[in-house]
Design a protein around this motif. Structure first.
Motif, PDB file in Angstrom:
ATOM      1  N   TYR A  42       0.823  -1.200   0.000  1.00 12.06           N
ATOM      2  CA  TYR A  42       0.000   0.000   0.000  1.00 12.06           C
ATOM      3  C   TYR A  42       0.865   1.261   0.000  1.00 12.06           C
ATOM      4  CZ  TYR A  42      -3.737  -3.242   1.069  1.00 12.06           C
ATOM      5  OH  TYR A  42      -4.633  -4.283   1.007  1.00 12.06           O
ATOM      6  N   THR A  43       0.295   2.346  -0.464  1.00 10.16           N
ATOM      7  CA  THR A  43       1.027   3.605  -0.590  1.00 10.16           C
ATOM      8  C   THR A  43       0.834   4.472   0.654  1.00 10.16           C
ATOM      9  OG1 THR A  43      -0.835   4.809  -1.543  1.00 10.16           O
ATOM     10  CG2 THR A  43       0.597   3.591  -3.082  1.00 10.16           C
ATOM     11  N   LEU A  44       1.629   5.515   0.728  1.00  8.97           N
ATOM     12  CA  LEU A  44       1.496   6.472   1.814  1.00  8.97           C
ATOM     13  C   LEU A  44       0.123   7.128   1.780  1.00  8.97           C
ATOM     14  CD1 LEU A  44       3.946   8.625   3.528  1.00  8.97           C
ATOM     15  CD2 LEU A  44       2.123   9.866   2.444  1.00  8.97           C
ATOM     16  N   GLN A  45      -0.366   7.472   0.604  1.00  7.85           N
ATOM     17  CA  GLN A  45      -1.692   8.091   0.507  1.00  7.85           C
ATOM     18  C   GLN A  45      -2.776   7.126   0.974  1.00  7.85           C
ATOM     19  OE1 GLN A  45      -2.409  11.396  -0.212  1.00  7.85           O
ATOM     20  NE2 GLN A  45      -4.342  10.709   0.677  1.00  7.85           N
ATOM     21  N   GLN A  46      -2.643   5.860   0.640  1.00  6.94           N
ATOM     22  CA  GLN A  46      -3.619   4.878   1.112  1.00  6.94           C
ATOM     23  C   GLN A  46      -3.571   4.764   2.635  1.00  6.94           C
ATOM     24  OE1 GLN A  46      -2.237   1.746  -1.506  1.00  6.94           O
ATOM     25  NE2 GLN A  46      -4.224   1.696  -2.530  1.00  6.94           N
ATOM     26  N   TYR A  47      -2.381   4.861   3.214  1.00  6.70           N
ATOM     27  CA  TYR A  47      -2.253   4.821   4.675  1.00  6.70           C
ATOM     28  C   TYR A  47      -2.927   6.034   5.302  1.00  6.70           C
ATOM     29  CZ  TYR A  47      -0.230   4.673   9.327  1.00  6.70           C
ATOM     30  OH  TYR A  47      -0.062   4.649  10.687  1.00  6.70           O
ATOM     31  N   VAL A  48      -2.679   7.205   4.755  1.00  8.13           N
ATOM     32  CA  VAL A  48      -3.321   8.424   5.259  1.00  8.13           C
ATOM     33  C   VAL A  48      -4.838   8.282   5.152  1.00  8.13           C
ATOM     34  CG1 VAL A  48      -3.629  10.898   4.840  1.00  8.13           C
ATOM     35  CG2 VAL A  48      -1.329   9.905   4.808  1.00  8.13           C
ATOM     36  N   ASP A  49      -5.310   7.799   4.015  1.00  9.91           N
ATOM     37  CA  ASP A  49      -6.749   7.597   3.835  1.00  9.91           C
ATOM     38  C   ASP A  49      -7.284   6.577   4.843  1.00  9.91           C
ATOM     39  OD1 ASP A  49      -6.701   9.404   1.748  1.00  9.91           O
ATOM     40  OD2 ASP A  49      -6.745   7.875   0.178  1.00  9.91           O
ATOM     41  N   TYR A  50      -6.542   5.509   5.061  1.00 10.56           N
ATOM     42  CA  TYR A  50      -6.925   4.490   6.041  1.00 10.56           C
ATOM     43  C   TYR A  50      -7.063   5.101   7.430  1.00 10.56           C
ATOM     44  CZ  TYR A  50      -6.039   0.709   9.379  1.00 10.56           C
ATOM     45  OH  TYR A  50      -6.090  -0.138  10.447  1.00 10.56           O
ATOM     46  N   LYS A  51      -6.097   5.915   7.820  1.00 11.82           N
ATOM     47  CA  LYS A  51      -6.135   6.540   9.143  1.00 11.82           C
ATOM     48  C   LYS A  51      -7.307   7.506   9.280  1.00 11.82           C
ATOM     49  CE  LYS A  51      -3.481   5.684  11.987  1.00 11.82           C
ATOM     50  NZ  LYS A  51      -3.561   4.590  12.979  1.00 11.82           N
ATOM     51  N   HIS A  52      -7.798   8.016   8.171  1.00 10.79           N
ATOM     52  CA  HIS A  52      -8.953   8.920   8.189  1.00 10.79           C
ATOM     53  C   HIS A  52     -10.256   8.182   7.863  1.00 10.79           C
ATOM     54  CE1 HIS A  52      -5.718  11.953   7.790  1.00 10.79           C
ATOM     55  NE2 HIS A  52      -6.512  12.604   8.621  1.00 10.79           N
ATOM     56  N   GLY A  53     -10.211   6.849   7.826  1.00 12.00           N
ATOM     57  CA  GLY A  53     -11.405   6.049   7.590  1.00 12.00           C
ATOM     58  C   GLY A  53     -11.911   6.065   6.172  1.00 12.00           C
ATOM     59  N   GLN A  54     -11.043   6.415   5.222  1.00 10.64           N
ATOM     60  CA  GLN A  54     -11.460   6.531   3.820  1.00 10.64           C
ATOM     61  C   GLN A  54     -10.921   5.400   2.941  1.00 10.64           C
ATOM     62  OE1 GLN A  54      -9.960  10.416   2.967  1.00 10.64           O
ATOM     63  NE2 GLN A  54     -11.596  11.428   4.067  1.00 10.64           N
ATOM     64  N   PHE A  55     -10.254   4.430   3.555  1.00 12.89           N
ATOM     65  CA  PHE A  55      -9.701   3.318   2.800  1.00 12.89           C
ATOM     66  C   PHE A  55      -9.686   2.104   3.715  1.00 12.89           C
ATOM     67  CE2 PHE A  55      -5.915   0.769   1.533  1.00 12.89           C
ATOM     68  CZ  PHE A  55      -6.307   0.427   0.247  1.00 12.89           C
ATOM     69  N   GLN A  56     -10.121   0.976   3.199  1.00 13.08           N
ATOM     70  CA  GLN A  56     -10.105  -0.262   3.978  1.00 13.08           C
ATOM     71  C   GLN A  56      -9.267  -1.298   3.246  1.00 13.08           C
ATOM     72  OE1 GLN A  56     -11.343  -0.721   7.079  1.00 13.08           O
ATOM     73  NE2 GLN A  56     -10.352  -2.700   7.001  1.00 13.08           N
ATOM     74  N   PRO A  57      -8.009  -1.459   3.648  1.00 13.13           N
ATOM     75  CA  PRO A  57      -7.156  -2.463   2.986  1.00 13.13           C
ATOM     76  C   PRO A  57      -7.625  -3.871   3.333  1.00 13.13           C
ATOM     77  CG  PRO A  57      -6.014  -1.520   4.865  1.00 13.13           C
ATOM     78  CD  PRO A  57      -7.306  -0.761   4.723  1.00 13.13           C
ATOM     79  N   SER A  58      -7.350  -4.787   2.454  1.00 15.81           N
ATOM     80  CA  SER A  58      -7.772  -6.166   2.667  1.00 15.81           C
ATOM     81  C   SER A  58      -7.016  -6.839   3.804  1.00 15.81           C
ATOM     82  CB  SER A  58      -7.609  -6.974   1.385  1.00 15.81           C
ATOM     83  OG  SER A  58      -6.259  -6.966   0.969  1.00 15.81           O
TER      84      SER A  58
END
Length: 61
Positions: A42-58
């Motif tokens: 995963y990318t840094l942007q995906q991590y930031v999105d994950y921390k803000h509840g905007q991305f759910q990695p598998s």
């Protein structure tokens, strides 16, 4: 690791030094969590999105 890479990560993650010019335990954990996240591709942007509840990695249940 190149210093500019760490600088970019710190800036994008919002990690800041304390008044003593050291990083606290929470900041270190945050960066380490990001690095663990990266091992799954995963990318840094995906991590930031994950921390803000905007991305759910598998990989995260």
């Amino acid at each position: 690791m190149p210093s500019n890479t760490l600088r970019t990560w710190r800036n994008r993650l919002g990690v800041r030094m304390g008044d003593d010019r050291c990083y606290g335990e929470d900041e270190v954990r945050y960066v380490l969590e990001f690095l663990a996240f990266r091992t799954h591709g995963y990318t840094l942007q995906q991590y930031v999105d994950y921390k803000h509840g905007q991305f759910q990695p598998s990989m995260v249940s």
